[in-house]
Design an enzyme around this catalytic site. Structure first.
Site, PDB file in Angstrom:
ATOM      1  N   SER A  48       0.831  -1.193   0.000  1.00 34.15           N
ATOM      2  CA  SER A  48       0.000   0.000   0.000  1.00 34.15           C
ATOM      3  C   SER A  48       0.873   1.254   0.000  1.00 34.15           C
ATOM      4  O   SER A  48       1.680   1.428  -0.900  1.00 34.15           O
ATOM      5  CB  SER A  48      -0.972  -0.061   1.184  1.00 34.15           C
ATOM      6  OG  SER A  48      -2.067   0.803   0.969  1.00 34.15           O
ATOM      7  N   ASP A 192      -5.615  -4.059  -2.403  1.00 33.51           N
ATOM      8  CA  ASP A 192      -4.600  -3.653  -1.427  1.00 33.51           C
ATOM      9  C   ASP A 192      -3.989  -4.840  -0.672  1.00 33.51           C
ATOM     10  O   ASP A 192      -4.695  -5.625  -0.045  1.00 33.51           O
ATOM     11  CB  ASP A 192      -5.264  -2.696  -0.428  1.00 33.51           C
ATOM     12  CG  ASP A 192      -4.270  -1.933   0.420  1.00 33.51           C
ATOM     13  OD1 ASP A 192      -3.322  -2.556   0.929  1.00 33.51           O
ATOM     14  OD2 ASP A 192      -4.447  -0.710   0.577  1.00 33.51           O
TER      15      ASP A 192
END
Length: 316
Positions: A48, A192
């Site tokens: 991320s 993610d």
């Protein structure tokens, strides 16, 4: 000794950078402190926000250049058009009735959008932002070995990227479910990496690291607020699950740095310098532990090499 590898090699050190959105800006401060103290980084893994910062730094290992890139982005039209400030929870009890009505309307609009389409932000907006942040290069172009992770919604498996398009891999690692569109790749639907590997420690070992220092900038469990709606209850349960996952992943690291963001909202990028300073402070507070770990690792590597050398000598 010609042709023989020195027994006095240096252990390979990796930083494993977790997510946290705006809180993850602390990673920049961690890198800055490492530069200041001459602590060498041999490889980086990131998830991320850690993927964004790790990729930029791996391409050009300079905190000065990294900061400049972020300042340009945060002042750009691309960033302004995200309207991230609208996602920040407003707790101002002195707000006027008009402000409160606008907040309620925005919250209702957000909830409507996330339950009626795949993501709050569209694909074109997402691509524009990642194009601004990440150069259209490959993993092979990095000056420091780097890899990043994503979650495949189809198989439920972690996907680790260490080759191919850097921008595409980072886009997948940052595709926050519900907020950014999933990335389609070879039959996989990627989101993610924080939902499967919040702090990518094991990928760092697999990349070849002898020592892994994890940086968990989102390790604090938020205080429990109002749980008046189903979405708020779902969000709270999800937050607890990811907090627990982060702690579990970090247990495998040799050392964990936990920058304390003091409740900074994940979408609040207005406190850039403060977030960076928190990362620097996290290193300064654990500097003795970091240096001790590296010294101990050098001795451990030396003894392993001596042992291998003795075995090799006996066989010859």
């Amino acid at each position: 000794m010609k042709g023989r590898k020195s027994m006095f090699g240096r252990p390979k050190v990796a930083l494993a950078l977790g997510g946290g959105a705006a809180r993850g800006l602390a990673h920049i401060g961690v890198l800055e402190a490492f530069e200041k103290h001459g602590l060498r980084i041999d490889m980086i893994t990131g998830t991320s926000m850690g993927a964004i910062i790790g990729a930029i730094y791996a391409l050009e290992p300079s905190v000065t250049a990294l900061k400049e890139r972020f300042h340009r982005y945060l002042e750009s039209e691309e960033f302004k058009e995200t309207h991230l400030s609208h996602l920040i929870a407003q707790e101002d009890t002195d707000a006027g009735i008009l402000d409160r009505l606008l907040q309620m309307a925005w919250k209702g609009l957000f909830y409507t959008l996330v339950v009626t389409r795949r993501s709050y932000y569209g694909k074109s907006s997402s691509q524009q932002n990642f194009a601004f942040m990440i150069d259209d290069l490959t993993f092979e172009d990095t000056r420091i070995p780097f890899c990043t992770t994503a979650l495949d919604l189809v198989s439920g498996e972690e996907v680790v990227f260490s080759s191919g398009s850097l921008r595409r891999a980072v886009s997948a690692s940052c595709a926050i479910p519900g907020l950014l569109p999933p990335v389609q790749d070879k039959g996989r639907l990627l989101v993610d990496g924080g939902w499967i590997d919040a702090v990518p420690v094991m990928p760092a070992y697999r990349l070849g690291a002898d020592v892994v220092i994890a940086v968990d900038a989102a390790s604090t469990l938020e205080p429990c607020g109002g749980l008046e709606s189903a979405l708020e209850i779902i969000g709270r349960a999800d937050g607890i699950a990811r907090w627990a996952l982060s702690g579990e992943r970090c247990r495998k690291a040799d050392l964990v740095l936990r920058p304390q963001n003091d409740g900074t909202h994940w979408a609040d990028f207005s406190q850039f310098e403060e977030a960076v300073a928190v990362g620097r402070q996290a290193v300064e507070e654990r500097l003795n532990a970091v240096e001790h770990l590296l010294r101990r690792s050098r001795w451990s590597l030396l003894w392993r090499n001596l042992f291998k050398g003795n075995l090799s000598g006996r066989r010859n």
